[in-house]
Scaffold this motif. Structure first.
Motif, PDB file in Angstrom:
ATOM      1  N   LEU A 350       0.930  -1.694   0.317  1.00 41.68           N
ATOM      2  CA  LEU A 350      -0.440   0.103   0.495  1.00 41.68           C
ATOM      3  C   LEU A 350       0.357   1.652  -0.089  1.00 41.68           C
ATOM      4  N   ARG A 351       1.838   1.446  -0.797  1.00 44.98           N
ATOM      5  CA  ARG A 351       2.541   1.879  -1.111  1.00 44.98           C
ATOM      6  C   ARG A 351       2.811   2.472  -2.458  1.00 44.98           C
ATOM      7  N   PHE A 352       3.458   4.495  -2.557  1.00 42.90           N
ATOM      8  CA  PHE A 352       4.297   4.788  -4.075  1.00 42.90           C
ATOM      9  C   PHE A 352       4.968   3.361  -3.916  1.00 42.90           C
ATOM     10  N   GLN A 353       6.025   3.098  -5.157  1.00 35.16           N
ATOM     11  CA  GLN A 353       6.979   3.351  -5.985  1.00 35.16           C
ATOM     12  C   GLN A 353       7.547   2.867  -5.108  1.00 35.16           C
ATOM     13  N   LEU A 354       8.055   4.798  -5.453  1.00 32.19           N
ATOM     14  CA  LEU A 354       9.583   5.654  -4.466  1.00 32.19           C
ATOM     15  C   LEU A 354       8.587   5.350  -3.803  1.00 32.19           C
ATOM     16  N   VAL A 355       9.852   5.302  -2.354  1.00 30.88           N
ATOM     17  CA  VAL A 355       9.714   5.031  -0.502  1.00 30.88           C
ATOM     18  C   VAL A 355       9.713   6.346  -0.067  1.00 30.88           C
ATOM     19  N   VAL A 356       8.681   6.437   0.916  1.00 28.93           N
ATOM     20  CA  VAL A 356       8.706   8.703   1.612  1.00 28.93           C
ATOM     21  C   VAL A 356       9.740   8.174   2.795  1.00 28.93           C
ATOM     22  N   ASP A 357      10.729   8.975   2.612  1.00 25.78           N
ATOM     23  CA  ASP A 357      11.330   9.328   3.235  1.00 25.78           C
ATOM     24  C   ASP A 357      11.183  10.237   4.926  1.00 25.78           C
ATOM     25  N   MET A 358      10.530   9.730   5.453  1.00 23.66           N
ATOM     26  CA  MET A 358       9.714  10.018   6.885  1.00 23.66           C
ATOM     27  C   MET A 358      10.540  10.740   7.634  1.00 23.66           C
ATOM     28  N   GLN A 359      12.140  10.503   7.745  1.00 21.92           N
ATOM     29  CA  GLN A 359      13.050  10.925   8.635  1.00 21.92           C
ATOM     30  C   GLN A 359      13.644  12.547   7.779  1.00 21.92           C
ATOM     31  N   ASN A 360      13.187  12.487   6.914  1.00 25.34           N
ATOM     32  CA  ASN A 360      14.044  14.108   6.061  1.00 25.34           C
ATOM     33  C   ASN A 360      13.248  14.900   5.926  1.00 25.34           C
ATOM     34  N   PRO A 361      11.651  14.966   6.183  1.00 22.30           N
ATOM     35  CA  PRO A 361      10.524  16.203   5.657  1.00 22.30           C
ATOM     36  C   PRO A 361      11.704  17.967   5.671  1.00 22.30           C
ATOM     37  N   ILE A 362      10.757  17.972   5.025  1.00 21.23           N
ATOM     38  CA  ILE A 362      11.004  19.406   4.445  1.00 21.23           C
ATOM     39  C   ILE A 362       9.834  20.162   4.516  1.00 21.23           C
ATOM     40  N   PHE A 363      10.415  21.460   5.218  1.00 23.83           N
ATOM     41  CA  PHE A 363       9.405  22.521   5.917  1.00 23.83           C
ATOM     42  C   PHE A 363       9.779  23.737   4.792  1.00 23.83           C
ATOM     43  N   GLU A 364       9.243  24.496   4.633  1.00 24.30           N
ATOM     44  CA  GLU A 364       8.455  25.178   3.260  1.00 24.30           C
ATOM     45  C   GLU A 364       7.939  26.305   4.215  1.00 24.30           C
ATOM     46  N   ARG A 365       8.065  27.574   3.446  1.00 19.47           N
ATOM     47  CA  ARG A 365       8.021  29.060   3.723  1.00 19.47           C
ATOM     48  C   ARG A 365       6.865  28.809   4.802  1.00 19.47           C
ATOM     49  N   ASP A 366       8.366  28.689   5.300  1.00 17.69           N
ATOM     50  CA  ASP A 366       7.608  29.619   7.004  1.00 17.69           C
ATOM     51  C   ASP A 366       7.170  28.547   7.828  1.00 17.69           C
ATOM     52  N   ALA A 367       7.121  27.138   7.371  1.00 19.04           N
ATOM     53  CA  ALA A 367       7.007  25.996   8.152  1.00 19.04           C
ATOM     54  C   ALA A 367       7.313  25.430   9.102  1.00 19.04           C
ATOM     55  N   ARG A 368       7.226  25.237  10.070  1.00 21.10           N
ATOM     56  CA  ARG A 368       8.585  23.796  10.764  1.00 21.10           C
ATOM     57  C   ARG A 368       7.807  24.096  12.113  1.00 21.10           C
TER      58      ARG A 368
END
Length: 580
Positions: A350-368
């Motif tokens: 039940l996942r995409f072909q590419l695995v999601v890297d949960m350990q290194n998320p990006i917080f963009e546009r002042d989100a953190r």
């Protein structure tokens, strides 16, 4: 009322109490708190409220909870019957009453309880903080007496799509009487001050995938797992202070990422009176009306590794002020400690072909992660209309995906502002409902909506069974395609399959002592005719066990559809749960 513990049960169950009941009269009600070993046959902790002897109509109100079920029992001085209009709205015939109660400190699922004079009876509304699976209104026995009872079954850890359902008007119930064979009877005794309430559930689950895995590294066929969840509560005898601790743990035999623990809830709540309360800590909050998609439900992050229906939620650290007035309910939220969404690992299905890297998320546009999020919601009802208006500003719970150099997907969380409206209208045997949002921060500002209708046929073929039918349309106007960001190529907005889809479903509730029910739903993409289907069934086994069966199937999936990654992931799950 008095009673004694049922020595045949070994469960330690929690008690809940109401502080006071305002009847719309000048008479005051005297509340009495009770602790229970069980509400036979389902083993519920209960509370009772007793009116002064000359209070008309309503003598006692009792509430009990066990597992995912809440029961509200109304004992009347004179003949009364209960009618279900929806999963959160009922009519009590024969008794006129006016009062409003804040139950957020006394109930795990119910936040408020309101009754208002309605013709020769009362309109009863229940505000909930989690999706209602289904509800029943019938006559039950309480301490040897007939009572008008409402049973609410909540979608804890499973799909609420067909069932959040606020079904339609039922036929007039039979005359008020004590039915033979119904032995639901609370055993009560006085509660000690500052009581502890402890409950737990242990589940064994086996999931089977008939098809071979589609992507390298995924397991084939069998996926066993084990879950443990407890609910520990302590409150003072005056109900002003409450502590709740709800840990959750899953051990999965095939997917290492699915083995995880979470504090679903861990909070302190102060209740100043029956009109407002303050909650501080990790909690779960549910908003929504529709069945196939909950657009306005944005407070908690989705625990997507549990299932693909977006119903399982992670606890969210927050401060929540709730104000309950006769003109409506106001909720204000300040949140921090952002929770990232969970996803299956390399060996998971039940996942995409590419695995999601949960350990290194990006917080963009002042989100953190430590940024503050803010939200507010006003909810009320006018006649047959129930509605809510909400506003959220903070880090999106949905993630966009960027393509990482190592061949994985990196989740990207943006700062967004979202306004939402949800409403439902009940007319005779029909329920009309919708959710609409406008969101800024994911590409161009866009609108999304889901709207539909539900009809329930009661007592089919002369039995106690109910058969419900649902239909909804899903629209989403978010940006599609890829954009260039400072960190590389990414999706312009979080991906969704629900952008032009039609949902239809049916629910069968046998309304027997075992609470047997079955649900079937189908979603069809109006653009390419890709189709997903689910089947669910559950039944209680004795007093302490439940068995659940779930299946999800995918048909005619277009290769360009986002669901194409799941085309070989049809599965069936059997789950057996023991409640303590």
């Amino acid at each position: 009322m008095t009673g004694s513990p049922d020595s045949g049960q070994g469960n330690v169950l929690f008690c809940i109490a109401l502080a006071r009941l305002i009847m719309g009269l000048k008479k005051r009600l005297v509340a009495r708190l009770f602790f229970a070993w069980g509400l036979t046959p389902i083993g519920m902790a209960t509370f009772a409220l007793s009116a002064t002897p000359d209070a008309p109509g309503l003598e006692d109100v009792q509430l009990g909870e066990r597992g995912n079920q809440t029961r509200i029992a109304l004992l009347c001085f004179t003949a009364c019957t209960i009618e279900r209009r929806s999963n959160t709205e009922f009519v009590l015939h024969g008794v006129g009453a006016d009062f409003s109660l804040d139950l957020s400190a006394r109930s795990k699922f119910v936040s408020a309880f309101t009754m208002a004079s309605y013709g020769s009876g009362s309109l009863m509304r229940v505000d909930v903080n989690q999706a209602v699976d289904y509800a029943k209104a019938n006559i039950c026995a309480v301490d040897g007496r007939a009572a008008a009872c409402v049973d609410l079954f909540f979608a804890t850890g499973k799909r609420a799509d067909l069932a959040g359902g606020r079904a339609a008007t039922s036929p007039e119930p039979a005359a008020y009487q004590n039915p033979p064979g119904n032995s639901s009877k609370p055993a009560l005794r006085e509660s000690a001050a500052g009581s502890w309430d402890i409950a737990a559930e242990v589940s064994g689950e086996i999931r089977y995938f008939p098809n071979e895995a589609a992507f390298p590294g995924q397991f084939d066929h069998w996926q066993p797992s084990f879950t443990l969840e407890s609910d520990i509560r302590w409150e003072t005898d005056d109900r002003k202070h409450q502590f709740v601790f709800t840990p959750f743990f899953r051990l999965d035999g095939r997917d290492d990422e699915r083995t995880h623990a979470d504090l679903r809830e861990a909070y302190y709540r102060f209740n100043a009176d029956d009109n407002w309360s303050l909650t501080v800590g990790a909690a779960k909050v549910f908003w929504g009306r529709t069945e196939s998609r909950h657009l306005v439900d944005i407070i908690n992050q989705t625990d997507a590794i549990e299932d693909i229906d977006d119903e399982d939620k992670l606890g969210q650290p927050m401060a929540n002020l709730t104000i309950l007035k006769n003109w409506g309910t106001l909720d204000f939220f300040v949140m921090s400690g952002f929770r990232t969404r969970t996803f299956p690992g390399m060996d998971g299905r039940l996942r995409f072909q590419l695995v999601v890297d949960m350990q290194n998320p990006i917080f963009e546009r002042d989100a953190r992660r430590r940024a503050f999020d803010y939200a507010a919601r006003y909810s009320h009802y006018i006649g047959n209309w129930d509605f809510g208006i909400s506003l959220f500003h903070g880090t999106s719970r949905e993630a966009r995906f960027a393509f990482a150099p190592g061949g994985s997907l990196t989740p990207v969380y943006d700062k967004i502002t979202q306004g939402g409206i949800d409403f439902q209208y009940t007319k005779d045997a029909w329920l009309w409902k919708a959710e609409v949002i406008a969101r800024e921060g994911h590409g161009d500002t866009f609108l999304a909506s889901v709207a539909g209708v539900e009809y329930t046929q009661y007592q089919i073929f002369g039995t106690n069974s109910d058969l419900g039918f649902l239909a909804e349309y899903q629209y989403d106007g978010r940006d599609e395609g890829l954009v260039m960001e400072s960190f590389g190529t990414a999706f312009a907005a979080p991906v969704t399959a629900a952008n032009n889809d039609i949902f239809a479903g049916t629910r069968l509730a046998l309304n027997d002592l075992q609470d047997t029910s079955a649900l079937v739903g189908v979603t069809v993409d109006a653009d390419d005719q890709s189709m997903g289907m689910f089947i669910e069934a559950q039944r209680r086994l004795g007093q302490n066990w439940t068995a659940e069966l779930e299946s999800r199937l995918f048909f005619n999936i277009d290769p360009a559809n986002i669901a194409a990654a799941l085309r070989d992931d049809d599965f069936m799950t059997f789950k057996l749960t023991r409640y303590f």
